[in-house]
Structures are given as structure tokens and as C-alpha cells.
Enzyme design. Sequence first.
Site, PDB file in Angstrom:
ATOM      1  N   LYS A 149       4.162   2.093  -2.369  1.00  0.00           N
ATOM      2  CA  LYS A 149       4.485   3.259  -3.206  1.00  0.00           C
ATOM      3  C   LYS A 149       5.930   3.671  -2.904  1.00  0.00           C
ATOM      4  CE  LYS A 149      -0.144   5.137  -1.965  1.00  0.00           C
ATOM      5  NZ  LYS A 149      -1.175   4.536  -2.730  1.00  0.00           N
ATOM      6  N   TRP A 166     -10.051  -0.008  -4.702  1.00  0.00           N
ATOM      7  CA  TRP A 166      -9.447   1.303  -4.379  1.00  0.00           C
ATOM      8  C   TRP A 166      -8.056   1.434  -5.023  1.00  0.00           C
ATOM      9  CZ3 TRP A 166     -11.220   5.729  -2.990  1.00  0.00           C
ATOM     10  CH2 TRP A 166     -10.481   6.658  -2.270  1.00  0.00           C
ATOM     11  N   HIS A 209      -7.457  -5.892   0.569  1.00  0.00           N
ATOM     12  CA  HIS A 209      -6.247  -5.088   0.686  1.00  0.00           C
ATOM     13  C   HIS A 209      -5.463  -5.577   1.912  1.00  0.00           C
ATOM     14  CE1 HIS A 209      -4.078  -1.354  -0.009  1.00  0.00           C
ATOM     15  NE2 HIS A 209      -4.159  -1.054   1.269  1.00  0.00           N
ATOM     16  N   SER A 254       0.820  -1.208   0.000  1.00  0.00           N
ATOM     17  CA  SER A 254       0.000   0.000   0.000  1.00  0.00           C
ATOM     18  C   SER A 254       0.860   1.268   0.000  1.00  0.00           C
ATOM     19  CB  SER A 254      -0.950  -0.062   1.199  1.00  0.00           C
ATOM     20  OG  SER A 254      -2.110   0.616   0.888  1.00  0.00           O
TER      21      SER A 254
HETATM   22  C1  GCU Z   1      -5.404   4.722   1.891  1.00  0.00           C
HETATM   23  C2  GCU Z   1      -4.865   5.470   0.689  1.00  0.00           C
HETATM   24  C3  GCU Z   1      -4.064   4.568  -0.257  1.00  0.00           C
HETATM   25  C4  GCU Z   1      -3.036   3.794   0.529  1.00  0.00           C
HETATM   26  C5  GCU Z   1      -3.686   3.076   1.689  1.00  0.00           C
HETATM   27  C6  GCU Z   1      -2.724   2.339   2.612  1.00  0.00           C
HETATM   28  O1  GCU Z   1      -6.413   3.845   1.501  1.00  0.00           O
HETATM   29  O2  GCU Z   1      -5.953   6.076   0.045  1.00  0.00           O
HETATM   30  O3  GCU Z   1      -3.448   5.336  -1.254  1.00  0.00           O
HETATM   31  O4  GCU Z   1      -2.340   2.915  -0.328  1.00  0.00           O
HETATM   32  O5  GCU Z   1      -4.360   4.010   2.508  1.00  0.00           O
HETATM   33  O6  GCU Z   1      -1.581   2.703   2.733  1.00  0.00           O
HETATM   34  O7  GCU Z   1      -3.193   1.396   3.265  1.00  0.00           O
END
Ligand code: GCU
Length: 412
Positions: A253, A340, A391, A249
Site C-alpha cells: 500500500k 483477504w 499471502h 501487503s
Molecule cells: C493485515 C491487514 C492488511 C495488510 C496485512 C499485511 O492482514 O488487514 O490490510 O495488508 O495485514 O500487511 O500483512
Amino acid sequence: MRTLLLIACLTLPAQQPGFNYDEAKVPAYTLPDPLVLADGTPVKDAATWRKKRRPEILELFAEQVYGQTPKTKIKIRTESLEIDKTAHNGLATRKQVRVWFGPNAAAPAMDLLIYLPNNVKGRVPAFLGLNFNGNHTAQPDPEIRVTKSWVRAKGNVASDKDRGEGASRWPVDMILKRGYAVVTAYYGDIDPDFDDGFKNGVHTLFPRSEKPNEWGSLGTWAWGLSRAMDILEKEKEIDSAKVVLHGHSRIGKAALWAGAQDERFAIVISNDSGEGGAALARRKFGETTARINTSFPHWFAGNFKQYNDKEDSLPVDQHMLIALIAPRPVYVNSAVEDAWADPKGEFLSALAADPVYRLLGMPGLLVKEHPPVEIPSIGGTIGYHIRKGKHDVTDYDWTQWMNFADLHFKKK
Ligand code: GCU
């Protein structure tokens, strides 16, 4: 508190504007070509990629997306907190190392938790990744130091109660048994994840201007991963040429951005990294650029905000971030119930990085269509899978990553 935060993240899409779950609303788009120079010249050979196009793309991500990583070198000092050769019923040696970003006691510090498999001779390959809630949440092991960074981050204090709450994402025994070391650190040790005007974490080490290309938190987490790599290079039990960088997540990134900048990482893995990670921004599916810049204004460079609802004017898209990892192996994975993060956009991004791998003589991604659920494609230099479920990080994901790493490290 942690659980509440997690629930808030998961329920975000249903409550907030700035997202799209309708494939019919995905606009027509043209991706910038990773193999054409900014002046329009096609990139036809590896040398032009290496000397011209790769630096050009790297600079675009630094200027327009994540912000510039400061070039100033920080003097790092390490302190061994403990070593136990009998961890995990004798399976592992556990080490905890405090990494001080500066000479004095007030400097920010990151605790590295290292598990080395005891049953392997010689240097071992390692999986390195940041965790969300503190090293003590990665395993239910009473010897793991409880993070102090929560105090700064959330106004609450981490405690023994949280031990092991994230353990399902860190199947340490399974990883050790396959001959890999496990290395983790808490991402909040590097930079607490909230919008404070960049006054805490490692931001305090570097003078900051008002320029819109200043780095955000994703940049600092990526920087912290490179500092972890500095330490692993000195660990005599670890084969630093075989460090697999992974992240889930927001940490996924950061892992992609770290892997793009720092070529010491042998393999890079993005797990459900979504918008600002592996997913194509131009699809505007799931979380959009405007949404992420609004919910998390501290993650990216100021410049990235100019692309809110204007994804088409970005000089890059995320397939070019994946391409920056070439020719090193990269793995992208998604989950069915994680709209998402736009699973299809993550796959298409990996696919659009393929021409760069091919130019460099590597097999790239072996599938051309989004593969069926839990039919992983691991044979190429770009790996991909989509699994059932939410997720998260699961044993299924770890198994594919280790299969991919085994293949590329020619283990077994
Ligand atoms: C939120 C955010 C995402 C991210 C996520 C996470 O949902 O919008 O961009 O990847 O958190 O880090 O769990």
C-alpha cells in the site's frame, strides 16, 4: 513474537467482523471516472490529465485517504556503516548506510542494506522495498546490522536469532544474477507500526495538528521510500532512472502511495496489497474499509474513517491510485489463497486504470478478464498475475517482476 504477529494477521479474517468472502454479496457499484474532472469536464488529452486531473486525484488521496505528506524538507545525513566487496561468495558488494533524519544523534534513522551485483559493468537498475522485521531478517548474513527499532516498536529486542527468517521473500542471489541491485530498509525504522498517537518515528520531525488530513503511518513509510530514493540518486553504482519500487501487503500500500507521489520511481509493484492498496474498496470483498480503519487506526488520515461502510461516497477508488503511476509501468499481483486482499478487486482495479494509460499512449493492461492462475500478463504497461498459494512473496513473484522490469528497461 514476530511469528505470532504474522499468525495473528493471517487468522484475522476468521475472527473478526467487517469482511466478506461471498462474491454474491459484492454490491453493485460505480467507480469514479479517472478521466472526468471534479467539475464534470471529460479529460480528453494527456495535457489535461497531467495539468488538471492528476493533481486533483493526488490531492484527493492526500486529503481523504493517506493524509498530507509534509512539505518541509528534513536535513538528511548519511553514515557509511560498512562495505564488503566479497558478499554472497563474491557475487555482490554489500553496503550498509545509516540515513539520519536530522542533525543530531537522537534523530530517527533508517538503515539501508544495499547489494550491488559485482559482475555487471556500469550503473545497475535496482529493486527497492521495505521489509517487515529488520534488515537482518532479510538474509542469514551475520554482518547485517540488527535493527534497534524493535525496542521502540514492541518492547522486545531484535537479536541474532532472527537472522534470515524472512529470507524466502528476498531471493538476493537470484536478483543479483539477473543484474539488479537489491535495496531494503526496515519499515519500523521510519515509523513503528503501532497506534501510539503519532509520537514516534519520523512523526516526531513534523509538528502535527488535530486536522483530519494529517498523515498516518502509510504516509510516513511512503515518505521514507522517497528518502531512500534521495540516497540512491547519489549512489554512483546505481542507475537511479531505473529504480523498481516494490512492496508486500501494508508495505505494498505504501509503495503504491510513494510511487503515485514520487515520479522518480521508474516502475511500481504491488504484491498482495489489498484494501487501501490495489484492491477496489467499493467491492467490500475481503477486508473492508471499516475493518482496516478499526484494526489499524494509525495507518490512514482521520478523514478516511468517514468512509467506513460508506465506500460509495469516496471521491476516489484504488484504480485511481494505480492511474497516478501512469505512464510509468505498474505491476499488481495477487495470490489465490489471499481472499483477504481481494484478488479479483486488485485485478479490476488495474483494469480500471487502463483508460488513463491508453490516453497517455501506453498499452495499459493487455488482458480484459482475470487471467488464469500463473498465466502472467507482463507485456503491457500494467502487468498482472495471480499465483497459487498464500499471502506471501515468492520466487515466482520475483521472476515475473524481473521479467516485467527487463522488458521495460529493454534489458537483454
Ligand atoms: C493485515 C491487514 C492488511 C495488510 C496485512 C499485511 O492482514 O488487514 O490490510 O495488508 O495485514 O500487511 O500483512
